[in-house]
Write a protein that holds these residues in place. Structure first.
Motif, PDB file in Angstrom:
ATOM      1  N   UNK A   1       0.832  -1.211   0.000  1.00  0.00           N
ATOM      2  CA  UNK A   1       0.000   0.000   0.000  1.00  0.00           C
ATOM      3  C   UNK A   1       0.867   1.261   0.000  1.00  0.00           C
ATOM      4  N   UNK A   2       1.945   1.255   0.776  1.00  0.00           N
ATOM      5  CA  UNK A   2       2.788   2.444   0.885  1.00  0.00           C
ATOM      6  C   UNK A   2       3.808   2.566  -0.247  1.00  0.00           C
ATOM      7  N   UNK A   3       3.922   1.543  -1.081  1.00  0.00           N
ATOM      8  CA  UNK A   3       4.861   1.585  -2.193  1.00  0.00           C
ATOM      9  C   UNK A   3       6.255   1.106  -1.841  1.00  0.00           C
ATOM     10  N   UNK A   4       6.455   0.654  -0.596  1.00  0.00           N
ATOM     11  CA  UNK A   4       7.766   0.135  -0.213  1.00  0.00           C
ATOM     12  C   UNK A   4       8.086  -1.168  -0.929  1.00  0.00           C
ATOM     13  N   UNK A   5       7.048  -1.842  -1.384  1.00  0.00           N
ATOM     14  CA  UNK A   5       7.202  -3.092  -2.132  1.00  0.00           C
ATOM     15  C   UNK A   5       6.334  -2.983  -3.376  1.00  0.00           C
ATOM     16  N   UNK A   6       6.852  -3.278  -4.567  1.00  0.00           N
ATOM     17  CA  UNK A   6       6.050  -3.123  -5.783  1.00  0.00           C
ATOM     18  C   UNK A   6       4.873  -4.083  -5.825  1.00  0.00           C
ATOM     19  N   UNK A   7       3.735  -3.593  -6.335  1.00  0.00           N
ATOM     20  CA  UNK A   7       2.542  -4.430  -6.445  1.00  0.00           C
ATOM     21  C   UNK A   7       2.748  -5.596  -7.404  1.00  0.00           C
ATOM     22  N   UNK A   8       3.767  -5.492  -8.251  1.00  0.00           N
ATOM     23  CA  UNK A   8       4.047  -6.577  -9.196  1.00  0.00           C
ATOM     24  C   UNK A   8       4.469  -7.860  -8.487  1.00  0.00           C
ATOM     25  N   UNK A   9       4.817  -7.775  -7.192  1.00  0.00           N
ATOM     26  CA  UNK A   9       5.219  -8.962  -6.445  1.00  0.00           C
ATOM     27  C   UNK A   9       4.028  -9.752  -5.913  1.00  0.00           C
ATOM     28  N   UNK A  10       2.822  -9.187  -6.044  1.00  0.00           N
ATOM     29  CA  UNK A  10       1.640  -9.910  -5.595  1.00  0.00           C
ATOM     30  C   UNK A  10       1.377 -11.099  -6.511  1.00  0.00           C
ATOM     31  N   UNK A  11       1.131 -12.255  -5.909  1.00  0.00           N
ATOM     32  CA  UNK A  11       0.869 -13.452  -6.685  1.00  0.00           C
ATOM     33  C   UNK A  11      -0.601 -13.823  -6.650  1.00  0.00           C
ATOM     34  N   UNK A  12      -1.013 -14.662  -7.590  1.00  0.00           N
ATOM     35  CA  UNK A  12      -2.401 -15.065  -7.698  1.00  0.00           C
ATOM     36  C   UNK A  12      -2.556 -16.564  -7.777  1.00  0.00           C
ATOM     37  N   UNK A  13      -3.674 -17.025  -8.311  1.00  0.00           N
ATOM     38  CA  UNK A  13      -3.971 -18.461  -8.333  1.00  0.00           C
ATOM     39  C   UNK A  13      -2.974 -19.290  -9.125  1.00  0.00           C
ATOM     40  N   UNK A  14      -2.443 -18.745 -10.220  1.00  0.00           N
ATOM     41  CA  UNK A  14      -1.482 -19.517 -11.010  1.00  0.00           C
ATOM     42  C   UNK A  14      -0.174 -19.710 -10.244  1.00  0.00           C
ATOM     43  N   UNK A  15       0.241 -18.663  -9.530  1.00  0.00           N
ATOM     44  CA  UNK A  15       1.456 -18.786  -8.726  1.00  0.00           C
ATOM     45  C   UNK A  15       1.257 -19.781  -7.592  1.00  0.00           C
ATOM     46  N   UNK A  16       0.069 -19.759  -6.982  1.00  0.00           N
ATOM     47  CA  UNK A  16      -0.228 -20.721  -5.924  1.00  0.00           C
ATOM     48  C   UNK A  16      -0.168 -22.149  -6.469  1.00  0.00           C
ATOM     49  N   UNK A  17      -0.728 -22.341  -7.662  1.00  0.00           N
ATOM     50  CA  UNK A  17      -0.705 -23.676  -8.268  1.00  0.00           C
ATOM     51  C   UNK A  17       0.730 -24.119  -8.543  1.00  0.00           C
TER      52      UNK A  17
END
Length: 346
Positions: free
Chosen positions: A234-250
């Motif tokens: 939220x604060x931008x200290x970590x890029x949102x591009x690092x968020x993973x989704x269902x494919x990454x979980x799989x």
């Protein structure tokens, strides 16, 4: 399952219990009239109670006009506190499952008790530059006391390039020093590293009370990690591009299965905590959003207008769909899809 069991406790009829979303692949109807089914899209599941509001759902006649036999099994006819508990039971079950997994694992493997003592420093690493030496015991980070090397690693891993104040014990004296973990990237995730090696790992058998306490503590540590991670996004200290989704979980699930049942069990506990935490966020359409609505109803002593609830749920659904699209795009990018497409187009 948590929703379902507590709903049944309060006499609410479950119309559908679905594993997966979308068109039904297989299912059956039990004697209570609940349709148990498997959907073709394996990205979660849901319970649909009779009288539960969903975005775009059918409107019904006022409850006062319905016969008692109809009202008694409806979700929306129950007091706000019962609806609150039915919704809360879902994410709580996620946490309970994780705690039970950790209890089982700690009972078999013992408790991780490797002390937060530096075995050796990596030449040129952040720890050596800050003045840490072999046999230094780290007592606290930022004023928060730690006991094990795992706690040290978990704290540092989340804070690349962020100065940390360490309280260190060396030769009978205690002092503070500042260290900035180096940044490394593993599987698209930014991680902080100190450049220290622990002493040999220590696992100790514990009694039932110690095992249960450790399981609760481990679950709490994971939740704290998620809060820090979300705040950094939220604060931008970590890029949102690092968020993973269902494919990454799989993908990670497959890797953990290959690594052995122990790794997969830990991963399952982490996913369960993740689901519980995310569902408690106060976003309409998620359990946390419903909990906010019921809390407001309890304070106002009357329900939130149906039109307001419907609008909130539609907004929440749209936000959830956009988030799903975004994290799925992140997953595809991490797999190199877009880079390969650019190469083909170029």
């Amino acid at each position: 399952m948590g929703h379902y069991l507590v709903g049944r406790l309060f006499g609410v009829k479950a119309e559908t219990f679905s594993i997966g979303f979308g068109r039904e692949v297989a299912g059956w109807t039990d004697r209570r009239g609940t349709r148990w089914k498997v959907g073709w899209l394996p990205l979660g599941g849901y319970v649909k109670f009779k009288g539960e509001m969903v975005p775009g759902g059918d409107t019904v006649a006022p409850l006062s006009t319905l016969p008692p036999s109809e009202r008694v099994e409806r979700f929306d006819a129950k007091p706000a506190w019962q609806r609150f508990l039915i919704v809360l039971a879902g994410p709580l079950t996620n946490f309970i499952v994780a705690i039970l997994i950790f209890i089982a694992l700690f009972s078999m493997t013992g408790l991780p008790t490797t002390p937060a003592v530096v075995g050796q420093t990596v030449p040129g690493g952040a720890a050596e530059k800050a003045g840490l030496q072999a046999n230094d015991r780290i007592l606290a980070i930022g004023g928060g006391r730690i006991e094990t090397f795992a706690e040290l690693a978990d704290t540092v891993r989340l804070r690349p390039d962020q100065p940390l104040r360490l309280t260190v014990e060396r030769g009978g004296r205690t002092f503070d020093l500042s260290v900035t973990p180096s940044r490394s990237v593993e599987r698209g995730q930014s991680l902080g590293t100190l450049g220290v090696v622990s002493r040999p790992m220590v696992w100790e058998k514990g009694g039932p009370a110690a095992v249960v306490k450790a399981a609760f503590r481990q679950t709490g540590d994971v939740v704290e990690t998620m809060i820090v991670y979300l705040r950094q996004i939220v604060t931008g200290a970590r890029p949102a591009s690092e968020m993973g989704g269902p494919l990454k979980i799989a993908e990670l699930s497959g890797e953990q299965v290959s690594a052995g049942w122990l790794n997969f069990a830990v991963f399952a506990a982490l996913i369960s905590i993740n689901l519980g935490f995310m569902n408690l966020l106060p976003v309409p359409i998620l359990d946390g959003g419903y909990l906010v609505l019921y809390a407001i109803e309890a304070l106002r002593r009357r329900p939130v207008p149906a039109a307001v609830q419907e609008t909130a749920l539609r907004i929440g659904l749209a936000a959830l769909v956009m988030l799903t699209v975004f994290v799925t795009a992140n997953d595809l990018a991490s797999f190199g899809l877009f880079r390969n497409l650019r190469g083909l187009i170029g």
